[in-house]
Design an enzyme around this catalytic site. Structure first.
Site, PDB file in Angstrom:
ATOM      1  N   ALA A  11       0.840  -1.206   0.000  1.00  0.00           N
ATOM      2  CA  ALA A  11       0.000   0.000   0.000  1.00  0.00           C
ATOM      3  C   ALA A  11       0.871   1.250   0.000  1.00  0.00           C
ATOM      4  CB  ALA A  11      -0.934  -0.011   1.205  1.00  0.00           C
ATOM      5  N   GLY A  12       2.040   1.140  -0.634  1.00  0.00           N
ATOM      6  CA  GLY A  12       2.939   2.298  -0.736  1.00  0.00           C
ATOM      7  C   GLY A  12       2.558   3.164  -1.920  1.00  0.00           C
ATOM      8  N   ARG A  83      13.947   1.983  -4.780  1.00  0.00           N
ATOM      9  CA  ARG A  83      15.342   2.431  -4.888  1.00  0.00           C
ATOM     10  C   ARG A  83      15.571   3.765  -4.199  1.00  0.00           C
ATOM     11  NH1 ARG A  83      17.916   2.672 -10.649  1.00  0.00           N
ATOM     12  NH2 ARG A  83      15.813   3.179 -11.314  1.00  0.00           N
ATOM     13  N   HIS A 176      14.242  -4.877 -17.572  1.00  0.00           N
ATOM     14  CA  HIS A 176      13.958  -3.555 -17.030  1.00  0.00           C
ATOM     15  C   HIS A 176      15.174  -3.133 -16.230  1.00  0.00           C
ATOM     16  CE1 HIS A 176      11.676  -0.226 -15.588  1.00  0.00           C
ATOM     17  NE2 HIS A 176      11.630  -0.633 -14.354  1.00  0.00           N
TER      18      HIS A 176
END
Ligand SMILES: NC(=O)c1ccc[n+]([C@@H]2O[C@H](COP(=O)([O-])OP(=O)(O)OC[C@H]3O[C@@H](n4cnc5c(N)ncnc54)[C@H](O)[C@@H]3O)[C@@H](O)[C@H]2O)c1
Length: 309
Positions: A11-12, A83, A176
């Site tokens: 839920a970030g 990151r 990616h």
């Protein structure tokens, strides 16, 4: 017809924005789940309370209990660490592998027919973790990266040529990461390849900016990574699946010999529909493009080998 159900794990920033977009587009009811107590409940309730104003009927709930996710049509995996500046996606490898394994095991156990869309980085390697942890067939475990990378490429092309983003189409291949392969001769403005509209140096500059698109945003934000465009990209995939659109989108898919690669998740164009990856679309690459693709696949393979899956 019962409404579709999408579980968003994490839920970030990416997860909550994805939940918002799915609900506001009226695509499905959404269950938002996180390990932090109160976080998904608070964001879920807040999103639900926006519904009367926005005007949609999707139910949004937040929870810490996987029982609430049972019977999901799609499971979106965004849980994990993002990151920080100076940190590569690969630095996240071990920590996020543990998180992805644990959440996918729990979610897949109660939604055996779901399609999993992986977002957590390092993306291609996390797809392998999700495939193994779920035990699902490979066509039902898909990674989101190419839609975002090509959206970035399209944005830069549109800005460079002062044209509508809607007139642009962009093609990216490969993992990616910094080795992704933007394919300029298949990237177009109203059908015309950008290689005919821009000189080679400008094309190369746009390709490089695309490959570094994630880092560009991390460097601005300093305490997190991109989430508006990533969430929008996830939702394009969710919509293609739920509406069985058979849309051709660049996604991380399990290759079984296509593009000369076997047993590895790499970004390629796929046909996305209700069954998940319904076809891997193969295009002919030049020798140079194939070499760039192979280099990118080798970088993914190196990470997967580190995980000893
Ligand atoms: N594939 C892509 O193109 C792409 C794009 C953007 C972000 N990402 C990746 O998506 C992930 C999420 O990014 P974000 O910006 O939303 O990060 P964030 O830190 O805002 O949110 C991550 C959430 O995961 C939760 N979480 C951690 N461990 C968990 C567990 N075991 N179970 C359930 N929830 C757990 C955290 O509590 C947090 O709320 C990162 O790995 C990021 O690198 C990928």
């Amino acid at each position: 017809m019962p409404r579709s159900k999408v579980t968003v794990i994490g839920a970030g920033n990416v997860g909550a924005t994805t939940a918002q977009r799915i609900a506001e587009a009226g695509l499905a009811d959404v269950v938002l789940i996180d390990i932090v107590e109160g976080l998904p409940q608070g964001k879920g309730l807040d999103l639900a309370e926006a519904a009367p104003v926005v005007g949609h009927d999707a139910r949004v709930v937040g929870t810490n209990d996987y029982a609430d996710t049972a019977g999901s049509d799609i499971i979106v995996v965004t849980s994990g660490l993002a990151r920080q500046p100076g940190m590569s996606r690969d630095d996240l490898l071990t920590k996020n592998a543990g998180i992805v394994r644990s959440v996918v095991e729990q979610a897949a156990a109660v939604s055996r027919d779901a399609i999993i869309v992986v977002v957590t980085n390092p993306l291609d390697a996390m797809c392998h973790v999700a495939l193994e942890a779920s035990g699902f067939p490979r066509e039902r475990v898909i990674g989101m990266a190419g839609v975002l990378d090509s959206a970035r490429f399209r944005t830069f092309i549109a800005q460079e040529l002062a044209v509508s983003v809607e007139d642009t189409h962009a093609f990216v291949l490969g993992g990616h990461g910094d080795t992704m392969v933007p394919l300029s001769r298949y990237s177009t403005v109203a059908g015309v390849p950008i290689t005919e509209l821009l000189d080679a140096e400008r094309v190369r500059a746009l390709e490089e900016r695309t490959a570094n698109g994630g880092a560009e945003i991390v460097n601005f934000l300093k305490t997190g990574s991109a989430y508006y465009a990533p969430a929008a990209s996830v939702v394009e995939m969710v919509e293609a699946i739920l509406k069985d659109k058979k849309k051709i989108l660049p996604c991380a898919a399990y290759l079984d010999g296509q593009y000369g690669t076997k047993g590895l998740y790499v970004g390629v164009p796929v046909k996305l529909g209700r069954a998940g990856v319904e076809q891997v679309i193969e295009i002919t690459l030049t020798r140079e493009e194939q070499a760039a693709f192979d280099k990118s696949a080798a970088a993914v393979r190196e990470l997967v080998d580190k995980l000893k899956l």
